[in-house]
Design a protein around this motif. Structure first.
Motif, mmCIF file in Angstrom:
data_model
loop_
_atom_site.group_PDB
_atom_site.id
_atom_site.type_symbol
_atom_site.label_atom_id
_atom_site.label_comp_id
_atom_site.label_asym_id
_atom_site.label_seq_id
_atom_site.Cartn_x
_atom_site.Cartn_y
_atom_site.Cartn_z
ATOM 1 N N TYR A 72 0.822 -1.205 0.000
ATOM 2 C CA TYR A 72 0.000 0.000 0.000
ATOM 3 C C TYR A 72 0.864 1.266 0.000
ATOM 4 C CZ TYR A 72 -4.115 -2.836 1.103
ATOM 5 O OH TYR A 72 -5.138 -3.748 1.058
ATOM 6 N N GLN A 73 2.043 1.180 0.632
ATOM 7 C CA GLN A 73 2.943 2.334 0.691
ATOM 8 C C GLN A 73 3.898 2.387 -0.503
ATOM 9 O OE1 GLN A 73 4.270 3.300 4.936
ATOM 10 N NE2 GLN A 73 3.607 1.178 5.148
ATOM 11 N N LYS A 74 3.695 1.455 -1.467
ATOM 12 C CA LYS A 74 4.473 1.409 -2.714
ATOM 13 C C LYS A 74 5.954 1.139 -2.494
ATOM 14 C CE LYS A 74 1.192 4.374 -5.146
ATOM 15 N NZ LYS A 74 0.984 5.585 -5.983
ATOM 16 N N THR A 75 6.299 0.475 -1.394
ATOM 17 C CA THR A 75 7.672 0.007 -1.189
ATOM 18 C C THR A 75 7.688 -1.473 -1.580
ATOM 19 O OG1 THR A 75 7.100 -0.339 1.143
ATOM 20 C CG2 THR A 75 8.273 1.678 0.591
ATOM 21 N N TYR A 76 7.753 -1.687 -2.912
ATOM 22 C CA TYR A 76 7.489 -3.009 -3.462
ATOM 23 C C TYR A 76 8.586 -4.019 -3.140
ATOM 24 C CZ TYR A 76 4.114 -0.225 -6.015
ATOM 25 O OH TYR A 76 3.094 0.632 -6.340
ATOM 26 N N ASP A 77 9.843 -3.578 -3.051
ATOM 27 C CA ASP A 77 10.926 -4.514 -2.730
ATOM 28 C C ASP A 77 10.733 -5.110 -1.339
ATOM 29 O OD1 ASP A 77 12.112 -4.108 -5.150
ATOM 30 O OD2 ASP A 77 13.457 -2.527 -4.449
ATOM 31 N N GLU A 78 10.366 -4.257 -0.370
ATOM 32 C CA GLU A 78 10.108 -4.745 0.980
ATOM 33 C C GLU A 78 8.891 -5.663 1.008
ATOM 34 O OE1 GLU A 78 13.394 -3.477 2.513
ATOM 35 O OE2 GLU A 78 11.870 -4.404 3.797
ATOM 36 N N ALA A 79 7.872 -5.310 0.222
ATOM 37 C CA ALA A 79 6.666 -6.152 0.159
ATOM 38 C C ALA A 79 7.024 -7.554 -0.342
ATOM 39 C CB ALA A 79 5.632 -5.510 -0.760
ATOM 40 N N LEU A 80 7.847 -7.625 -1.392
ATOM 41 C CA LEU A 80 8.248 -8.928 -1.932
ATOM 42 C C LEU A 80 8.998 -9.756 -0.891
ATOM 43 C CD1 LEU A 80 9.379 -8.145 -5.591
ATOM 44 C CD2 LEU A 80 7.748 -9.896 -4.881
ATOM 45 N N LYS A 81 9.884 -9.105 -0.117
ATOM 46 C CA LYS A 81 10.624 -9.825 0.927
ATOM 47 C C LYS A 81 9.666 -10.460 1.929
ATOM 48 C CE LYS A 81 14.784 -6.916 0.812
ATOM 49 N NZ LYS A 81 15.582 -5.924 1.585
ATOM 50 N N MET A 82 8.676 -9.683 2.355
ATOM 51 C CA MET A 82 7.724 -10.182 3.357
ATOM 52 C C MET A 82 6.878 -11.331 2.802
ATOM 53 S SD MET A 82 8.358 -8.512 6.064
ATOM 54 C CE MET A 82 10.070 -8.344 5.555
ATOM 55 N N PHE A 83 6.388 -11.181 1.565
ATOM 56 C CA PHE A 83 5.558 -12.233 0.977
ATOM 57 C C PHE A 83 6.359 -13.522 0.781
ATOM 58 C CE2 PHE A 83 1.975 -9.822 0.894
ATOM 59 C CZ PHE A 83 1.958 -8.742 0.025
ATOM 60 N N ARG A 84 7.635 -13.387 0.451
ATOM 61 C CA ARG A 84 8.474 -14.583 0.285
ATOM 62 C C ARG A 84 8.695 -15.284 1.635
ATOM 63 N NH1 ARG A 84 10.416 -15.282 -4.620
ATOM 64 N NH2 ARG A 84 10.596 -13.530 -6.060
ATOM 65 N N LYS A 85 8.889 -14.505 2.698
ATOM 66 C CA LYS A 85 9.038 -15.096 4.025
ATOM 67 C C LYS A 85 7.757 -15.817 4.447
ATOM 68 C CE LYS A 85 12.565 -11.963 5.854
ATOM 69 N NZ LYS A 85 12.895 -10.936 6.873
ATOM 70 N N ALA A 86 6.621 -15.206 4.134
ATOM 71 C CA ALA A 86 5.331 -15.848 4.440
ATOM 72 C C ALA A 86 5.193 -17.155 3.665
ATOM 73 C CB ALA A 86 4.184 -14.898 4.099
ATOM 74 N N GLN A 87 5.657 -17.126 2.409
ATOM 75 C CA GLN A 87 5.556 -18.328 1.568
ATOM 76 C C GLN A 87 6.389 -19.476 2.130
ATOM 77 O OE1 GLN A 87 3.430 -18.819 -0.444
ATOM 78 N NE2 GLN A 87 3.994 -20.209 -2.078
ATOM 79 N N LYS A 88 7.560 -19.180 2.678
ATOM 80 C CA LYS A 88 8.394 -20.217 3.299
ATOM 81 C C LYS A 88 7.663 -20.875 4.463
ATOM 82 C CE LYS A 88 12.917 -18.268 2.068
ATOM 83 N NZ LYS A 88 14.164 -17.649 2.583
ATOM 84 N N CYS A 89 6.968 -20.061 5.246
ATOM 85 C CA CYS A 89 6.195 -20.604 6.375
ATOM 86 C C CYS A 89 5.072 -21.505 5.879
ATOM 87 C CB CYS A 89 5.619 -19.465 7.219
ATOM 88 S SG CYS A 89 6.863 -18.425 8.008
ATOM 89 N N ASN A 90 4.383 -21.070 4.823
ATOM 90 C CA ASN A 90 3.260 -21.851 4.296
ATOM 91 C C ASN A 90 3.731 -23.176 3.701
ATOM 92 O OD1 ASN A 90 1.338 -19.903 4.973
ATOM 93 N ND2 ASN A 90 1.729 -18.745 3.114
ATOM 94 N N ILE A 91 4.933 -23.159 3.106
ATOM 95 C CA ILE A 91 5.494 -24.405 2.566
ATOM 96 C C ILE A 91 5.776 -25.392 3.700
ATOM 97 C CG2 ILE A 91 7.520 -25.396 1.425
ATOM 98 C CD1 ILE A 91 7.609 -22.822 -0.289
ATOM 99 N N ILE A 92 6.321 -24.886 4.803
ATOM 100 C CA ILE A 92 6.574 -25.746 5.976
ATOM 101 C C ILE A 92 5.258 -26.304 6.513
ATOM 102 C CG2 ILE A 92 7.383 -25.738 8.374
ATOM 103 C CD1 ILE A 92 9.474 -23.629 7.484
ATOM 104 N N LEU A 93 4.214 -25.451 6.530
ATOM 105 C CA LEU A 93 2.899 -25.875 7.028
ATOM 106 C C LEU A 93 2.152 -26.755 6.031
ATOM 107 C CD1 LEU A 93 1.751 -22.420 8.462
ATOM 108 C CD2 LEU A 93 2.260 -24.458 9.827
ATOM 109 N N LYS A 94 2.620 -26.758 4.763
ATOM 110 C CA LYS A 94 1.931 -27.452 3.663
ATOM 111 C C LYS A 94 0.493 -26.952 3.520
ATOM 112 C CE LYS A 94 4.736 -31.628 4.150
ATOM 113 N NZ LYS A 94 4.753 -33.094 4.375
ATOM 114 N N ASP A 95 0.351 -25.624 3.673
ATOM 115 C CA ASP A 95 -0.959 -24.964 3.586
ATOM 116 C C ASP A 95 -1.151 -24.448 2.156
ATOM 117 O OD1 ASP A 95 -3.207 -23.399 3.766
ATOM 118 O OD2 ASP A 95 -2.612 -22.366 5.591
#
Length: 584
Positions: free
Chosen positions: A155-178
């Motif tokens: 929302y604040q248009k800091t897209y590089d930081e947004a990508l970092k956060m979404f990738r970290k979330a994705q790693k968690c979801n892969i571990i959870l197999k969600d």
């Protein structure tokens, strides 16, 4: 009735499950906690029945109850309107150093401040939630925190930081197999890439999200992803693929997605020349769309009315378009002021925490900040309003000049000649059908035929001259010199000198009268942009333009796309800009 029965059965099962388990909290609260994630409405109903009894419980139980109330409301998408309850809960768990509930309390503090549109404070609490979580534990909460942080950065248009956060979330979801959470995360990653113009990556992650959603038979997510893929394909000019991906979304519409999907469908229909479909979708948007969608719909209907020579409808939709634009500006102004106040409040809270021992000094600083921020807010609001007025006026003038220029170019085109031939044929037929005694009508028809023939003759002469001049230009010395430079193996910083550019400009203006003047009326080009337009005019390919101007091909592509948006006031492809330059 079915919902109530399921609620009762689920409650009984949970009570049996927890009956032998010793917990520091009442079993009813543990059940409410379990229900909050899967049936938040049922959890809210259960918590309301416990409200009076909780008052006699211990402080720890009361705080747990309050945390669950916040959690259940959040899961039920009930917007938080105050921070008083979460701050009470948060301060309690901070004082008690409760490792079990503190990360979750920090998380919901972030959610509350996100609803209150205080992004800096929300991010601060989300970061503290991550810090208090034990390593390699509670990946589900960790995934939620990273996703929320990514969304705020987006929302604040800091897209590089947004990508970092979404990738970290994705790693968690892969571990959870969600799988479902993985699909939503992939969609967010794809959208982030789209925001930074990395379209290949965006399409790749959208496709991965679609594949998972399809595998899980999550129809609402399938619809969301398909519509976003279609929107991206339209932006890239891949209209057949856009239509193919959009159709399933159109076939399974729900009320919440109508505005967005109809907006995409109307844009696709308009750009591909399916005017009847475009009109249908535009009118549907006027019934159910957001203010932003309605603004685009009125603009599209106005353009169609102009093309169909229907000035009354065009004027009606232009007025509605202006009304929508004014409403959007009011919303934007309000959001700007709210954002400034949010930043201000965050700074004040930080200063209060760091300067508890200096109350008098703190009050003086607070007064100065209030006055400064208030003055800054007023100044920015006024400047923003003035800027928007000037921009709207400039865009209006620019669009009128563009329409006039396109009208003039049309009168020199083969399409104009063909249209006149059809008009002449129709007039001759009317002349044959006219009553021999009605001399006035017959004379009028003959005069119209003569005028149309004359206009056609002039257009044919201009068109022939244009084609002849274009052929001469391609045989000119400057054109041959440019071709020679493109095939040279000699490395040079400047393949074309200032004199070469001047010679090319003169040659083009001699061939296409008023080219430079017409172009600069529409937009104040810088030297590089102007050179790109000159090379487009003589059909130099983008990769060769990059070589001649000492820029990358990607920079030339971005330059052409940006010029189209600046001149036309809407998004377009680089090829759209090329077609416009070639038509001048």
């Amino acid at each position: 009735m079915k919902t109530n029965t399921r609620f009762i059965l689920l409650t009984c099962l949970l009570l049996c499950f927890y009956a032998c388990d010793r917990k520091p909290y009442p079993q009813s609260l543990i059940i409410a906690d379990s229900l909050a994630s899967i049936q938040p409405d049922s959890a809210i109903a259960l918590l309301k029945t416990l409200e009076d009894n909780i008052k006699t419980e211990s402080e720890s139980t009361q705080m747990y109850y309050r945390l669950l109330c916040i959690k259940a409301n959040d899961k039920a998408y009930i917007r938080h309107t105050s921070d008083s309850l979460i701050l009470l809960v948060l301060h309690y768990y901070i004082e008690k150093r409760d490792e079990r509930h503190l990360p979750e309390a920090y998380y919901y503090a972030g959610r509350v401040y996100r609803d209150l549109e205080d992004a800096p404070q929300a991010l601060d609490y989300f970061e503290k939630a991550i810090e208090t979580l034990p390593e390699d534990a509670n990946y589900r909460l960790r995934s939620k925190i990273y996703s929320q942080m990514g969304t705020l950065f987006l929302y604040q248009k800091t897209y590089d930081e947004a990508l970092k956060m979404f990738r970290k979330a994705q790693k968690c979801n892969i571990i959870l197999k969600d799988s479902i959470s993985m699909a939503f995360n992939l969609r967010d990653i794809a959208y982030s890439y789209r925001c930074i113009d990395q379209y290949d990556s965006s399409l790749y992650y959208f496709q991965k999200a679609f594949d998972i959603a399809k595998l899980q038979k999550k129809h609402s997510l399938i619809t969301i992803v398909q519509s976003q893929i279609s929107s991206l394909c339209i932006e890239l000019g891949k209209y057949d693929l856009a239509r193919q991906t959009l159709q399933p979304a159109l076939d399974s519409l729900d009320i919440r997605s109508k505005s967005g999907i109809f907006s995409i469908a109307s844009e696709l229909s308009h750009k591909t020349g399916h005017i009847d479909s475009a009109i249908y979708y535009y009118k549907e948007i006027l019934k159910c769309g957001t203010i932003y969608a309605k603004q685009a719909a009125h603009k599209g209907l106005a353009e169609i009315a102009i093309d169909c020579n229907n000035p009354q409808d065009a004027l009606l939709h232009l007025r509605q378009y202006i009304q929508c634009t004014d409403s959007i500006h009011k919303i934007t102004d309000t959001e700007t002021v709210r954002h400034l106040n949010s930043l201000y409040n965050y700074q004040v809270r930080e200063k209060e925490n760091n300067q508890l021992k200096a109350e008098n000094e703190k009050k003086q600083i607070l007064i100065i900040y209030i006055f400064s921020i208030g003055l800054l807010t007023l100044s920015l609001s006024f400047a923003y309003l003035q800027y928007n007025r000037r921009k709207r006026l400039q865009l209006s003038i620019q669009l009128k000049q563009l329409q006039q220029l396109q009208k003039e170019q049309y009168k020199k085109s083969a399409l104009f000649i063909e249209e006149n031939k059809r008009n002449i044929k129709e007039l001759k037929y009317k002349l044959q059908q006219a009553d021999q005694t009605n001399k006035v009508l017959r004379d009028q028809l003959k005069e119209q035929i003569e005028l149309t023939l004359c206009a056609n003759k002039q257009a044919e002469i201009k068109l022939a001259r244009r084609k002849q001049a274009s052929t001469i230009l391609l045989k000119s010395e400057i054109y041959n010199h440019i071709q020679k430079q493109l095939h040279t193996t000699k490395i040079s910083k400047n393949l074309l000198s200032n004199n070469n550019w001047k010679e090319l400009e003169d040659a083009i203006n001699n061939t296409y009268e008023g080219f430079t003047e017409n172009l600069r009326k529409l937009y104040d080009l810088n030297e590089h942009e102007y050179h790109v337009c000159l090379l487009i005019k003589i059909n130099i390919s983008p990769i060769d333009i990059a070589k001649l101007t000492m820029h990358s091909k990607e920079a030339i592509t971005s330059n052409r796309r940006r010029l189209y948006e600046k001149v036309f006031g809407k998004k377009g492809t680089p090829k759209d800009w090329d077609s416009f330059i070639l038509s001048l």
